[in-house]
Design an enzyme around this catalytic site. Structure first.
Site, mmCIF file in Angstrom:
data_model
loop_
_atom_site.group_PDB
_atom_site.id
_atom_site.type_symbol
_atom_site.label_atom_id
_atom_site.label_comp_id
_atom_site.label_asym_id
_atom_site.label_seq_id
_atom_site.Cartn_x
_atom_site.Cartn_y
_atom_site.Cartn_z
ATOM 1 N N TYR A 118 1.126 -1.212 -0.054
ATOM 2 C CA TYR A 118 0.038 0.131 0.165
ATOM 3 C C TYR A 118 0.801 1.212 0.001
ATOM 4 C CZ TYR A 118 1.000 1.228 5.072
ATOM 5 O OH TYR A 118 1.494 1.553 6.116
ATOM 6 N N ARG A 170 8.252 3.446 -4.794
ATOM 7 C CA ARG A 170 8.435 2.430 -3.848
ATOM 8 C C ARG A 170 7.381 1.496 -3.715
ATOM 9 N NH1 ARG A 170 8.080 5.014 2.196
ATOM 10 N NH2 ARG A 170 5.979 5.351 1.657
ATOM 11 N N ARG A 176 -8.881 -19.836 -0.864
ATOM 12 C CA ARG A 176 -7.865 -19.451 0.211
ATOM 13 C C ARG A 176 -6.991 -20.675 0.107
ATOM 14 N NH1 ARG A 176 -6.123 -20.508 5.309
ATOM 15 N NH2 ARG A 176 -5.667 -18.747 6.449
ATOM 16 N N HIS A 188 -2.391 -20.791 1.140
ATOM 17 C CA HIS A 188 -1.251 -20.053 1.322
ATOM 18 C C HIS A 188 -0.279 -19.860 0.238
ATOM 19 C CE1 HIS A 188 -2.545 -20.815 5.485
ATOM 20 N NE2 HIS A 188 -1.482 -20.253 6.004
ATOM 21 N N LYS A 206 6.331 -1.825 2.351
ATOM 22 C CA LYS A 206 5.157 -1.230 2.805
ATOM 23 C C LYS A 206 3.982 -2.149 2.927
ATOM 24 C CE LYS A 206 3.212 3.347 3.373
ATOM 25 N NZ LYS A 206 3.507 3.560 4.863
ATOM 26 N N GLU A 242 11.811 2.822 14.574
ATOM 27 C CA GLU A 242 11.032 3.730 14.185
ATOM 28 C C GLU A 242 9.615 3.936 14.849
ATOM 29 O OE1 GLU A 242 9.731 2.881 10.347
ATOM 30 O OE2 GLU A 242 9.276 0.633 10.600
ATOM 31 N N LEU A 251 10.744 1.260 7.572
ATOM 32 C CA LEU A 251 10.184 1.662 6.191
ATOM 33 C C LEU A 251 11.210 2.830 5.775
ATOM 34 C CD1 LEU A 251 8.041 1.272 3.950
ATOM 35 C CD2 LEU A 251 6.982 3.320 5.183
HETATM 36 C C1 LIG Z 1 6.034 2.024 9.843
HETATM 37 C C2 LIG Z 1 6.127 3.119 9.121
HETATM 38 N N1 LIG Z 1 7.213 3.818 9.048
HETATM 39 C C3 LIG Z 1 7.608 5.148 8.345
HETATM 40 C C4 LIG Z 1 6.505 5.789 7.967
HETATM 41 C C5 LIG Z 1 6.693 6.979 7.269
HETATM 42 O O1 LIG Z 1 6.571 6.728 5.670
HETATM 43 P P1 LIG Z 1 6.219 7.979 4.677
HETATM 44 O O2 LIG Z 1 7.220 9.093 5.029
HETATM 45 O O3 LIG Z 1 6.734 7.460 3.307
HETATM 46 O O4 LIG Z 1 5.010 8.203 4.822
HETATM 47 C C6 LIG Z 1 5.296 5.021 7.698
HETATM 48 C C7 LIG Z 1 4.105 5.872 7.079
HETATM 49 N N2 LIG Z 1 2.846 4.996 7.018
HETATM 50 C C8 LIG Z 1 2.001 5.659 6.300
HETATM 51 C C9 LIG Z 1 1.612 7.145 6.404
HETATM 52 O O5 LIG Z 1 0.455 7.567 6.825
HETATM 53 N N3 LIG Z 1 -0.294 6.482 7.368
HETATM 54 C C10 LIG Z 1 0.484 5.438 6.868
HETATM 55 O O6 LIG Z 1 0.057 4.209 7.312
HETATM 56 C C11 LIG Z 1 5.055 4.109 8.383
HETATM 57 O O7 LIG Z 1 3.764 3.359 8.215
#
Ligand SMILES: Cc1ncc(COP(=O)(O)O)c(CN[C@@H]2CONC2=O)c1O
Length: 282
Positions: free
Chosen positions: A31, A50, A98, A100, A145, A177, A201
């Site tokens: 996503y 990305r 379904r 895996h 992501k 993070e 990420l």
């Molecule tokens: C785990 C994680 N780390 C870092 C980031 C920051 O990445 P970006 O700068 O590319 O947004 C996100 C953003 N996740 C998206 C951003 O808003 N909501 C979300 O789920 C995230 O889910």
């Protein structure tokens, strides 16, 4: 309110997802969340590139090109007359009984997108937010992501239960993070943030922050940093598409610095705002 399902623009109330969609049953998909300012997507190219990489990393070549997705999202913004907000989009490996194991490669992927009207997080960026610390118990492909967000949402819920905005995650002594953001500390004027490896990420906002710092002689270092360094930082901020650059003023009840957003964070906020103005004209 229109949404996109597999290239069709339909009313949100008519949007239906098959119960055997692998995104729904396995979280088998990827996503992106893209910000819209003044009716224009910000860093769309970076987000969509990305997306392609995330797809590749789970062995799922996204069936649309970056340009095709960009065009669909631009039309969605206009149909929904979105000025300030976000676009959520995801691609799953499609619908199949379904199992895996992956379905046959001729099974069509499911592409979904919707918009949300939301203002910039002005108050949080102005005042800063409070956070908790949470052990990072996620898998080891956090660079993808993916739709697999249980670890992230459980961490976020812990923060909310503690009356906090975000959970800062750490693997043992190393800070990784936030549950949906990247985290950076500032010490003696230098910005330090976790390297873009498999444990975080590689946020688009993180990359933009590093770019504006480097272009404006703010020293940056991409390296692991410890909980001790976090707690003794002069300033801390989280970055992300929805949070932009948001200072952290409290961690697990302890004040960060003097408990108010610091000067370097303010400077980075200004530079980030300029980057938005340059790209989206607002
Ligand atoms: C785990 C994680 N780390 C870092 C980031 C920051 O990445 P970006 O700068 O590319 O947004 C996100 C953003 N996740 C998206 C951003 O808003 N909501 C979300 O789920 C995230 O889910």
């Amino acid at each position: 309110e229109y949404v996109i399902i597999n290239g069709d623009f339909i009313n949100r109330s008519d949007a239906k997802i098959d119960m055997e969609d692998r995104g729904y049953q396995f979280g088998d998909g990827v996503y992106e969340v893209i910000r819209v300012y003044n009716g224009k997507m910000f860093t769309a190219k970076e987000h969509l590139e990305r997306l392609m990489v995330s797809g590749k990393k789970i062995g799922m070549e996204i069936s649309y090109s970056v340009q095709e997705i960009k065009d669909m999202l631009t039309e969605l913004i206009s149909k929904n007359q979105l000025t300030h907000g976000t676009i959520y989009m995801q691609v799953s490996r499609g619908i199949a009984p379904r199992n895996h194991a992956y379905p046959a490669t001729d099974v069509a992927q499911t592409f979904v997108a919707n918009t949300k009207s939301v203002d910039r997080p002005a108050r949080n960026m102005e005042k800063g937010v409070n956070t908790i610390l949470v052990e990072d118990i996620r898998w080891l492909l956090c660079d993808i992501k993916s739709l697999n967000l249980l670890g992230n949402i459980m961490a976020k819920q812990k923060a909310v239960d503690a009356g906090c905005f975000e959970a800062i995650q750490h693997r043992g002594d190393i800070v990784t993070e936030g549950s949906s953001s990247n985290v950076s500390i500032i010490k003696d004027g230098k910005v330090i943030t976790h390297p873009a490896d498999n444990l975080i990420l590689n946020g688009i906002t993180r990359q933009k922050v590093l770019e504006v710092c480097r272009n404006n002689n703010i020293p940056v270092e991409e390296r692991e940093f410890s909980l001790e360094e976090l707690k003794s930082a002069d300033e801390i901020f989280i970055s992300g598409t929805t949070v932009e650059v948001t200072p952290i003023i409290e961690i697990a009840g302890e004040k960060v610095g003097d408990g108010t957003p610091g000067a370097v964070s303010r400077q980075i906020q200004e530079l980030f705002k300029k980057a938005i103005e340059e790209e989206c004209g607002c």
